[in-house]
Design a protein around this motif. Structure first.
Motif, PDB file in Angstrom:
ATOM      1  N   ALA A   1      39.222  50.428  90.264  1.00 26.15           N
ATOM      2  CA  ALA A   1      40.183  49.894  91.171  1.00 26.15           C
ATOM      3  C   ALA A   1      41.142  50.925  91.003  1.00 26.15           C
ATOM      4  O   ALA A   1      41.686  50.946  89.548  1.00 26.15           O
ATOM      5  CB  ALA A   1      40.462  48.509  90.935  1.00 26.15           C
ATOM      6  N   THR A   2      42.105  51.394  91.906  1.00 28.55           N
ATOM      7  CA  THR A   2      43.088  52.242  91.717  1.00 28.55           C
ATOM      8  C   THR A   2      44.270  51.757  92.221  1.00 28.55           C
ATOM      9  O   THR A   2      44.255  51.255  93.558  1.00 28.55           O
ATOM     10  CB  THR A   2      42.676  53.669  92.261  1.00 28.55           C
ATOM     11  N   SER A   3      45.319  51.855  91.842  1.00 27.33           N
ATOM     12  CA  SER A   3      46.700  51.398  92.494  1.00 27.33           C
ATOM     13  C   SER A   3      47.274  52.508  93.273  1.00 27.33           C
ATOM     14  O   SER A   3      46.881  53.497  93.160  1.00 27.33           O
ATOM     15  CB  SER A   3      47.802  51.091  91.506  1.00 27.33           C
ATOM     16  N   GLU A   4      48.259  52.069  94.019  1.00 29.35           N
ATOM     17  CA  GLU A   4      48.985  53.352  94.921  1.00 29.35           C
ATOM     18  C   GLU A   4      49.708  54.068  93.696  1.00 29.35           C
ATOM     19  O   GLU A   4      50.165  53.665  92.563  1.00 29.35           O
ATOM     20  CB  GLU A   4      49.765  52.545  96.019  1.00 29.35           C
ATOM     21  N   THR A   5      50.187  55.232  94.109  1.00 34.04           N
ATOM     22  CA  THR A   5      50.788  56.259  93.334  1.00 34.04           C
ATOM     23  C   THR A   5      52.566  56.049  93.361  1.00 34.04           C
ATOM     24  O   THR A   5      52.945  55.903  94.678  1.00 34.04           O
ATOM     25  CB  THR A   5      50.539  57.634  93.680  1.00 34.04           C
ATOM     26  N   LEU A   6      52.755  55.611  92.354  1.00 31.56           N
ATOM     27  CA  LEU A   6      54.461  55.396  92.220  1.00 31.56           C
ATOM     28  C   LEU A   6      55.049  56.837  92.101  1.00 31.56           C
ATOM     29  O   LEU A   6      54.591  57.773  91.536  1.00 31.56           O
ATOM     30  CB  LEU A   6      54.658  54.909  90.866  1.00 31.56           C
ATOM     31  N   SER A   7      55.854  57.073  92.811  1.00 29.20           N
ATOM     32  CA  SER A   7      56.703  58.242  93.024  1.00 29.20           C
ATOM     33  C   SER A   7      57.869  58.339  92.067  1.00 29.20           C
ATOM     34  O   SER A   7      58.781  57.622  91.934  1.00 29.20           O
ATOM     35  CB  SER A   7      57.210  58.733  94.599  1.00 29.20           C
ATOM     36  N   GLY A   8      58.066  59.096  90.977  1.00 24.52           N
ATOM     37  CA  GLY A   8      58.984  59.140  89.857  1.00 24.52           C
ATOM     38  C   GLY A   8      60.440  59.630  90.620  1.00 24.52           C
ATOM     39  O   GLY A   8      60.358  60.563  91.504  1.00 24.52           O
ATOM     40  N   THR A   9      61.341  58.972  89.939  1.00 25.35           N
ATOM     41  CA  THR A   9      62.600  59.258  90.592  1.00 25.35           C
ATOM     42  C   THR A   9      63.240  60.444  89.711  1.00 25.35           C
ATOM     43  O   THR A   9      62.794  60.704  88.712  1.00 25.35           O
ATOM     44  CB  THR A   9      63.440  58.058  90.623  1.00 25.35           C
ATOM     45  N   THR A  10      64.318  60.916  90.173  1.00 21.88           N
ATOM     46  CA  THR A  10      65.171  61.832  89.491  1.00 21.88           C
ATOM     47  C   THR A  10      66.430  61.624  88.933  1.00 21.88           C
ATOM     48  O   THR A  10      66.794  60.441  89.018  1.00 21.88           O
ATOM     49  CB  THR A  10      65.696  63.196  90.456  1.00 21.88           C
ATOM     50  N   LEU A  11      66.730  61.851  87.588  1.00 21.09           N
ATOM     51  CA  LEU A  11      67.702  61.483  86.771  1.00 21.09           C
ATOM     52  C   LEU A  11      68.635  62.800  86.420  1.00 21.09           C
ATOM     53  O   LEU A  11      68.021  63.737  86.350  1.00 21.09           O
ATOM     54  CB  LEU A  11      67.279  60.760  85.388  1.00 21.09           C
ATOM     55  N   SER A  12      69.837  62.682  86.053  1.00 20.29           N
ATOM     56  CA  SER A  12      70.649  63.462  85.620  1.00 20.29           C
ATOM     57  C   SER A  12      70.929  63.126  84.016  1.00 20.29           C
ATOM     58  O   SER A  12      71.846  62.083  83.691  1.00 20.29           O
ATOM     59  CB  SER A  12      71.824  63.600  86.338  1.00 20.29           C
ATOM     60  N   ALA A  13      70.426  64.039  83.303  1.00 23.34           N
ATOM     61  CA  ALA A  13      70.990  63.726  81.567  1.00 23.34           C
ATOM     62  C   ALA A  13      72.129  64.556  81.206  1.00 23.34           C
ATOM     63  O   ALA A  13      72.395  65.477  81.604  1.00 23.34           O
ATOM     64  CB  ALA A  13      69.602  64.284  80.701  1.00 23.34           C
ATOM     65  N   THR A  14      72.833  63.831  80.293  1.00 27.06           N
ATOM     66  CA  THR A  14      74.018  64.466  79.867  1.00 27.06           C
ATOM     67  C   THR A  14      73.687  65.448  78.587  1.00 27.06           C
ATOM     68  O   THR A  14      73.024  64.860  77.584  1.00 27.06           O
ATOM     69  CB  THR A  14      74.993  63.263  79.366  1.00 27.06           C
ATOM     70  N   ALA A  15      74.344  66.682  78.550  1.00 21.24           N
ATOM     71  CA  ALA A  15      74.182  67.526  77.481  1.00 21.24           C
ATOM     72  C   ALA A  15      75.266  67.410  76.498  1.00 21.24           C
ATOM     73  O   ALA A  15      76.274  67.204  76.842  1.00 21.24           O
ATOM     74  CB  ALA A  15      73.938  68.913  78.033  1.00 21.24           C
ATOM     75  N   LEU A  16      74.861  67.186  75.209  1.00 22.30           N
ATOM     76  CA  LEU A  16      76.056  66.896  74.367  1.00 22.30           C
ATOM     77  C   LEU A  16      76.841  68.152  73.936  1.00 22.30           C
ATOM     78  O   LEU A  16      76.131  69.420  74.024  1.00 22.30           O
ATOM     79  CB  LEU A  16      75.289  66.200  72.909  1.00 22.30           C
ATOM     80  N   THR A  17      78.019  67.921  73.524  1.00 21.03           N
ATOM     81  CA  THR A  17      78.880  69.082  72.948  1.00 21.03           C
ATOM     82  C   THR A  17      79.103  68.867  71.334  1.00 21.03           C
ATOM     83  O   THR A  17      80.144  68.265  71.036  1.00 21.03           O
ATOM     84  CB  THR A  17      80.100  69.220  73.741  1.00 21.03           C
ATOM     85  N   PRO A  18      78.090  69.184  70.458  1.00 21.12           N
ATOM     86  CA  PRO A  18      78.267  68.653  68.996  1.00 21.12           C
ATOM     87  C   PRO A  18      79.245  69.541  68.095  1.00 21.12           C
ATOM     88  O   PRO A  18      79.670  70.501  68.690  1.00 21.12           O
ATOM     89  CB  PRO A  18      76.741  68.665  68.794  1.00 21.12           C
ATOM     90  N   PRO A  19      79.544  68.787  67.223  1.00 20.99           N
ATOM     91  CA  PRO A  19      80.423  69.346  66.395  1.00 20.99           C
ATOM     92  C   PRO A  19      79.466  70.488  65.432  1.00 20.99           C
ATOM     93  O   PRO A  19      78.267  70.511  65.664  1.00 20.99           O
ATOM     94  CB  PRO A  19      80.785  68.342  65.475  1.00 20.99           C
ATOM     95  N   SER A  20      80.230  71.244  64.695  1.00 24.49           N
ATOM     96  CA  SER A  20      79.326  72.500  63.887  1.00 24.49           C
ATOM     97  C   SER A  20      78.652  71.569  62.824  1.00 24.49           C
ATOM     98  O   SER A  20      77.638  72.384  62.389  1.00 24.49           O
ATOM     99  CB  SER A  20      80.384  73.216  63.435  1.00 24.49           C
TER     100      SER A  20
END
Length: 388
Positions: free
Chosen positions: A148-167
């Protein structure tokens, strides 16, 4: 008259009798009544159709949906992607997933974590965010016992935050990061080696790296979503009073400073001795004293003309010659680990790229002290020394 009446009676009875009594011919197939065997065969043919109908009902009822998706992840964060399946009774079977078309992330743990509740089966996958543009995978579930196979869930898009780290950033994000224990030992006249064990939760500990260390690396690491653990070493200048670095705390949403105090330990480990390189200053002092003794003995010889002083002067002279003699060389196998200290399961800071002949200085237990081509000192286990 009686005889005629009797004949008519007999003829009437013959014509009113069942045809099967008059004739012995078999009935036609169309007129045959179904036998018991025929009935059983018919039931056996109908049974698979009923089972297939039952399974097709399960297939049509297998549903899947996303649950509590992350909204604003960070680049370098481990995120959870959960799906909910129904009905609940499928939890007793084996469920296989197809994940595809994801972007900007990679799977961190192939096996999902399962939670069975009254309203469904919850399976959670973990992914490491690698870029700012993220697309979650398309997900399909298959119940292997029935296909038995389910329907395919379509993945959503996200925007990830890039860090600006210290030294001081050590390149890891974690819900929690703590130092369990640590030790500092002299490496040479200019440097110390700091070895510490750390534990972290929801952390890609394999990306850990201390900025500005002379040499560093993992002695061991155990990556895990729940709790990771590592033993790490770093060679730093002996002028440093602390080993400082920072991590990003995901729960507090801010950078957190980690400080490892530098407490130099010159003591031996267990029954081992001389865990640090030879102190050249002691050798120079001994050579100076030996030279003075030789000069005094030669002066006494010229003054008193007694050869005994020459014989005695041979002892310090032999010491001076021994010190200046080159150390013997040993053959070390290819891909042999070079340890910082002569301890089993100790820190490996270098590997031989080929079979090498290295200058050997002394032995401690199963380890031999060697001088590398870049003026560094390390220890090699006897099992990694060439037999010839």
């Amino acid at each position: 008259m009686k005889t005629l009446a009797l004949i008519l009676l007999i003829v009437t009875q013959l014509f009113s009798t069942e045809p099967s009594v008059l004739f012995d011919s078999a009935a036609t197939p169309a007129e045959e009544a179904p036998s018991a065997a025929t009935t059983v065969d018919t039931q056996e043919q109908e049974a698979p159709a009923e089972i297939n109908s039952l399974f097709s009902g399960v297939a049509s009822n297998l549903t899947i949906q996303f649950n509590n998706l992350p909204s604003h992840p960070y680049v370098g964060e481990i995120i959870a992607v959960s799906v909910k399946l129904t009905p609940v009774d499928i939890a007793s079977g084996n469920i296989e997933y197809t994940l595809q078309n994801e972007q900007g992330i990679r799977i961190f743990s192939d096996t999902p974590r399962r939670s069975v509740k009254e309203d469904g089966v919850y399976d959670t996958f973990y992914f490491l965010v690698q870029s700012s543009a993220v697309r979650l995978p398309d997900v399909t579930a298959t119940l292997t016992s029935t296909d038995a196979t389910s329907e395919t869930l379509s993945g959503t898009t996200l925007s990830a935050t890039a860090l600006t780290p210290p030294s001081t950033f050590a390149n890891v994000l974690a819900d929690k990061f703590e130092i369990v224990n640590y030790k500092t030992t002299p490496y040479n006249n200019e440097s110390n080696v700091v070895i510490f064990t750390a534990k972290a939760s929801r952390c890609n500990i394999g990306d850990f790296k201390i900025p500005n260390a002379i040499k560093q690396g993992f002695e061991s690491k155990l990556p895990n979503v729940g709790e990771s653990q590592m033993t790490y070493y770093a060679i730093i200048p002996n002028s440093e009073q602390n080993l400082n670095f920072s991590i990003f705390n995901l729960k507090k949403q801010r950078y957190e400073s980690i400080v490892v105090p530098i407490i130099v330990d010159d003591d031996t480990v267990s029954t081992q001795s001389d865990l640090s390189p030879t102190d050249a200053r002691h050798v120079e002092l001994k050579l100076t004293l030996a030279g003075i003794v030789i000069a005094v003995l030669f002066g006494l010889f010229y003054w008193r003309r007694d050869k005994l002083y020459l014989y005695i002067s041979a002892v310090p002279m032999f010491y001076v010659i021994f010190v200046f003699l080159p150390n013997p060389e040993i053959c070390v196998k290819k891909d042999a680990p070079i340890y910082l200290l002569p301890i089993n399961h100790g820190t490996i800071f270098e590997m031989t790229l080929q079979e090498e002949h290295l200058e050997a200085e002394k032995e401690v237990g199963d380890f031999t002290k060697v001088h590398l081509s870049d003026d560094k000192v390390g220890w090699v286990n006897k099992r990694d020394i060439c037999s010839n």
